[in-house]
Design an enzyme around this catalytic site. Structure first.
Site, PDB file in Angstrom:
ATOM      1  N   LYS A  22       0.838  -1.200   0.000  1.00 43.03           N
ATOM      2  CA  LYS A  22       0.000   0.000   0.000  1.00 43.03           C
ATOM      3  C   LYS A  22       0.873   1.251   0.000  1.00 43.03           C
ATOM      4  O   LYS A  22       1.998   1.241   0.505  1.00 43.03           O
ATOM      5  CB  LYS A  22      -0.930  -0.004   1.219  1.00 43.03           C
ATOM      6  CG  LYS A  22      -1.946  -1.126   1.196  1.00 43.03           C
ATOM      7  CD  LYS A  22      -2.736  -1.153   2.489  1.00 43.03           C
ATOM      8  CE  LYS A  22      -3.475  -2.476   2.614  1.00 43.03           C
ATOM      9  NZ  LYS A  22      -3.747  -2.829   3.991  1.00 43.03           N
ATOM     10  N   ASP A  69     -23.200 -10.754 -12.697  1.00 41.47           N
ATOM     11  CA  ASP A  69     -22.990 -11.295 -14.036  1.00 41.47           C
ATOM     12  C   ASP A  69     -21.882 -12.350 -14.030  1.00 41.47           C
ATOM     13  O   ASP A  69     -20.928 -12.268 -13.255  1.00 41.47           O
ATOM     14  CB  ASP A  69     -22.604 -10.169 -14.987  1.00 41.47           C
ATOM     15  CG  ASP A  69     -22.383 -10.671 -16.404  1.00 41.47           C
ATOM     16  OD1 ASP A  69     -23.366 -11.103 -17.032  1.00 41.47           O
ATOM     17  OD2 ASP A  69     -21.217 -10.675 -16.859  1.00 41.47           O
ATOM     18  N   GLU A  87     -26.399 -14.962 -12.037  1.00 42.23           N
ATOM     19  CA  GLU A  87     -26.516 -15.426 -13.418  1.00 42.23           C
ATOM     20  C   GLU A  87     -25.631 -16.665 -13.548  1.00 42.23           C
ATOM     21  O   GLU A  87     -24.449 -16.578 -13.836  1.00 42.23           O
ATOM     22  CB  GLU A  87     -26.060 -14.341 -14.402  1.00 42.23           C
ATOM     23  CG  GLU A  87     -26.351 -14.712 -15.853  1.00 42.23           C
ATOM     24  CD  GLU A  87     -25.214 -14.378 -16.825  1.00 42.23           C
ATOM     25  OE1 GLU A  87     -25.454 -14.439 -18.041  1.00 42.23           O
ATOM     26  OE2 GLU A  87     -24.091 -14.101 -16.384  1.00 42.23           O
TER      27      GLU A  87
END
Length: 693
Positions: free
Chosen positions: A108, A344, A399
């Site tokens: 980081k 999705d 999905e």
């Protein structure tokens, strides 16, 4: 920092309930235990190392570029492969080295830019920025922050630019989210094509022109595609480049917030089509090679690329990837007020083979074993757990074409935690029937099986056709049924040809039987409700960048000389009837008849009697149909009504009285007139509450 290795093995606390419901899952108890242990230990590690899931998933408030209350700017990035990180932009004359980040643990980097002498931020709203990465080979890479909230593309440029979004006054939501719906009637939408004009439509257009239309049609939920920023418009929104940015091609973030707020004022739930299954390969304005390495957010090497989609695949075992994706969900819920998500590409996530070249047969061994990506499954469990813990009213949809057992059962049972899954076999079945079979050869039993073949106590979203069918190269149901005649014979001034008549009648019947029999929710892609006459094709080199087919011609339903209004009216009244009786929230239907030679299907659900005659020319007078309750039956919905482009062969004033005459395993029966290619819905007016099946 990578997620710690699971150290504690735990059975899902409610696994016995799952196994009691489906004993065939018992041999896979150790798989459920391993999956749940991975989830549990991730959760425990987040609690111990990050101060809890609540704080961990709020990382979008500290990562990227965020303004502090004193006017200072705090910047933070995760770039484990970088040698150095800088911030450049309008604010410092694009000096690539004047504002270096400080290196922290676990890859980081952070930077604090104090406020100016006047107390104002040195990075003003609307100014352009880039994160400058010095790669391991010494190259300087200009990148958009993965956490960027607003990116735009100038007309004369190929790539997107990052614009600091921090307006003096953000949009303030005025309306609460609707209460969680029992019956979901979903209108799947794409903001950019939601206009008859050949251009990219706006959030404002959707707010003031499309939402009232959706409300009038009886849909109570809108599912928005292509909201997460995507550089390539023709990707339909599925090649995401900036995960935290609402697409600027439709307007500003505040325009989207207003759109959602107005939807809420109408009682419409708003879902986001979220793409966490993969990411665009763009590096200049995407996540790919953010820190100059092949990995970072993704698997390195071939494992990190989807063969068919040519996109990058996330490393779900990585601690910072979990932070990024969970925070992404949290931001869309809390900043924009989305009411849930349609995830999705879940099949691609669940398996190392990504479903490529795999035909799922339903054998349970296909869902357990080394081919399952349990890191990805664990992420989905964490995502659903977080959403339900922080926002229990939110809805999640998977999905998944594979049929993974327990995907829509609670995490505590060892499930995936989703509320709904898409019934993806249904649209495929309708395509196959229409393409391959003559009307006389339609198999009633096969239709019923496809519509009712779903896992017990897992909720399914039924839909007659998918958005992919609307794309160029494929055909919608209306186009398959009526094809070229849609261009010449949809006017009421032209003769009603056999092709158009058949298409209009079957279009209504297919949608009604899918709605009433196929699941616990219903979905329609915008425009398909009225049989939109043309395919969908986004501007691209192959069509000379034309917008002609990247639009929805809603105006066709307002022309009383065109037959599209008939289909539109039927769709509206079908939804309004469901709103009144709530069959989607009722137990599955009791199918009393699927007669092959007569081509008749009859079933009861939510106290209503549904009768479908798919025969192309045979009508039936006094056709006996079995019913549970005795009483007087009257027609509520009739696809043959003139308002819907029918032939008006039924008298809606007729009362059908039941007889105590058992038929098809029902204690009573009623004799009805059912013309060819007609569907009717009847109510027993003596049982107004519709408590019986």
């Amino acid at each position: 920092m990578a997620a710690a290795v699971a150290v504690q093995s735990m059975l899902p606390p409610k696994l016995p309930q799952l196994l009691e419901r489906d004993p065939y899952l018992a041999p896979f108890e150790t798989d459920f235990q391993r999956r749940y242990s991975l989830f549990y230990n991730h959760l425990k590690n987040i609690e111990e190392n990050e101060g809890g899931l609540d704080k961990f998933s709020k990382s979008y408030k500290t990562f990227g570029v965020n303004q502090l209350t004193d006017g200072g700017i705090y910047c933070k990035e995760w770039a484990p492969g970088a040698e150095a990180v800088f911030l450049a932009g309008d604010f410092n004359g694009w000096n690539p080295f004047s504002h270096p980040y400080k290196k922290m643990e676990y890859g980081k980097w952070e930077l604090l830019i104090p406020p100016g002498q006047d107390g104002c931020p040195l990075v003003p709203h609307g100014s352009r920025l880039k994160v400058v990465i010095r790669a391991q080979n010494g190259d300087l890479l200009y990148r958009i922050s993965p956490w960027a909230r607003y990116v735009i593309r100038d007309e004369d440029k190929v790539n997107y630019d990052w614009v600091h979004w921090n307006p003096p006054q953000s949009y303030i939501h005025k309306h609460p989210s609707p209460r969680r719906l029992k019956s979901l009637r979903i209108y799947e939408s794409h903001v950019g094509i939601a206009s008859p004009e050949g251009k990219v439509a706006s959030y404002k257009n959707f707010t003031y022109n499309v939402l009232p239309r959706i409300k009038d049609l009886g849909y109570n939920c809108v599912q928005l595609m292509a909201i997460m920023e995507h550089a390539y418009y023709a990707s339909f929104g599925y090649q995401v480049t900036s995960f935290f940015a609402a697409s600027s091609r439709y307007g500003t973030p505040d325009d989207l917030k207003e759109m959602i707020d107005v939807a809420h004022s109408m009682g419409i739930t708003v879902l986001l089509d979220v793409v966490h299954s993969h990411a665009s390969k763009n590096s200049e304005d995407g996540l790919n090679k953010f820190d100059g390495t092949d990995s970072c957010f993704f698997h390195s090497g071939p494992k990190g690329t989807h063969q068919l989609w040519d996109s990058r695949l996330f490393d779900y075992a990585n601690w910072e990837v979990l932070r990024f994706l969970l925070s992404n969900l949290r931001m869309w819920i809390e900043d924009y007020r989305f009411d849930g998500f349609r995830f999705d590409g879940v099949t691609s996530m669940l398996y190392h083979h990504h479903g490529i070249g795999t035909a799922f047969s339903g054998d349970y061994n296909e869902y357990f074993g080394l081919h399952v990506d349990e890191d990805a499954l664990c992420y989905l469990m964490l995502a659903n757990h977080m959403i339900k813990f922080l926002h229990p009213e939110c809805i999640t949809i998977a999905e998944d074409v594979s049929g993974m057992p327990a995907l829509c059962r609670p995490v505590a049972e060892g499930g995936g935690g989703f509320d709904y899954r898409l019934a993806m076999a249904i649209p495929d079945k309708w395509i196959q029937i229409i393409k391959e079979l003559k009307d006389e050869d339609w198999n009633m039993g096969n239709i019923v099986h496809t519509l009712t073949n779903r896992r017990y106590e897992e909720k399914y979203i039924a839909y007659a056709e998918s958005h992919d069918q609307a794309l160029v190269g494929d055909k919608t149901l209306a186009f398959r049924l009526m094809d070229a005649e849609m261009y010449t014979n949809m006017s009421v001034l032209s003769p009603l040809t056999a092709v158009i008549d058949r298409g209009i009648q079957l279009h209504k019947m297919i949608r009604l039987i899918t709605h009433a029999l196929g699941g616990e929710s219903y979905l329609n892609f915008m425009g398909n409700e009225f049989g939109h006459p043309e395919w969908l094709d986004f501007p691209r080199i192959g069509n000379n960048e034309s917008y002609h087919y990247a639009r929805r011609q809603f105006n066709l339903t307002e022309d009383h000389l065109l037959r599209y209004r008939f289909l539109n009216a039927f769709d509206r009244d079908m939804n309004k009837l469901e709103e009144r009786f709530g069959w989607l929230a009722s137990p599955p239907a009791y199918v009393s008849e699927k007669h092959e030679s007569n081509k008749v299907i009859a079933f009861e659900r939510a106290g209503l009697l549904f009768v479908f005659n798919f025969h192309p020319y045979q009508s039936y007078v006094d056709y006996r149909v079995g019913v549970a309750d005795p009483g007087k039956y009257k027609i509520l919905l009739d696809s043959d009504d003139g308002e819907y482009g029918g032939h008006q062969r039924l008298d809606h004033g007729t009362e059908y009285f039941s007889e105590e005459y058992p038929h098809n395993y029902r204690p009573n029966s009623v004799m009805v007139y059912i013309p060819s290619r007609v569907a009717i819905v009847l109510q027993n007016v003596d049982v107004p509450n519709g408590n019986s099946l």
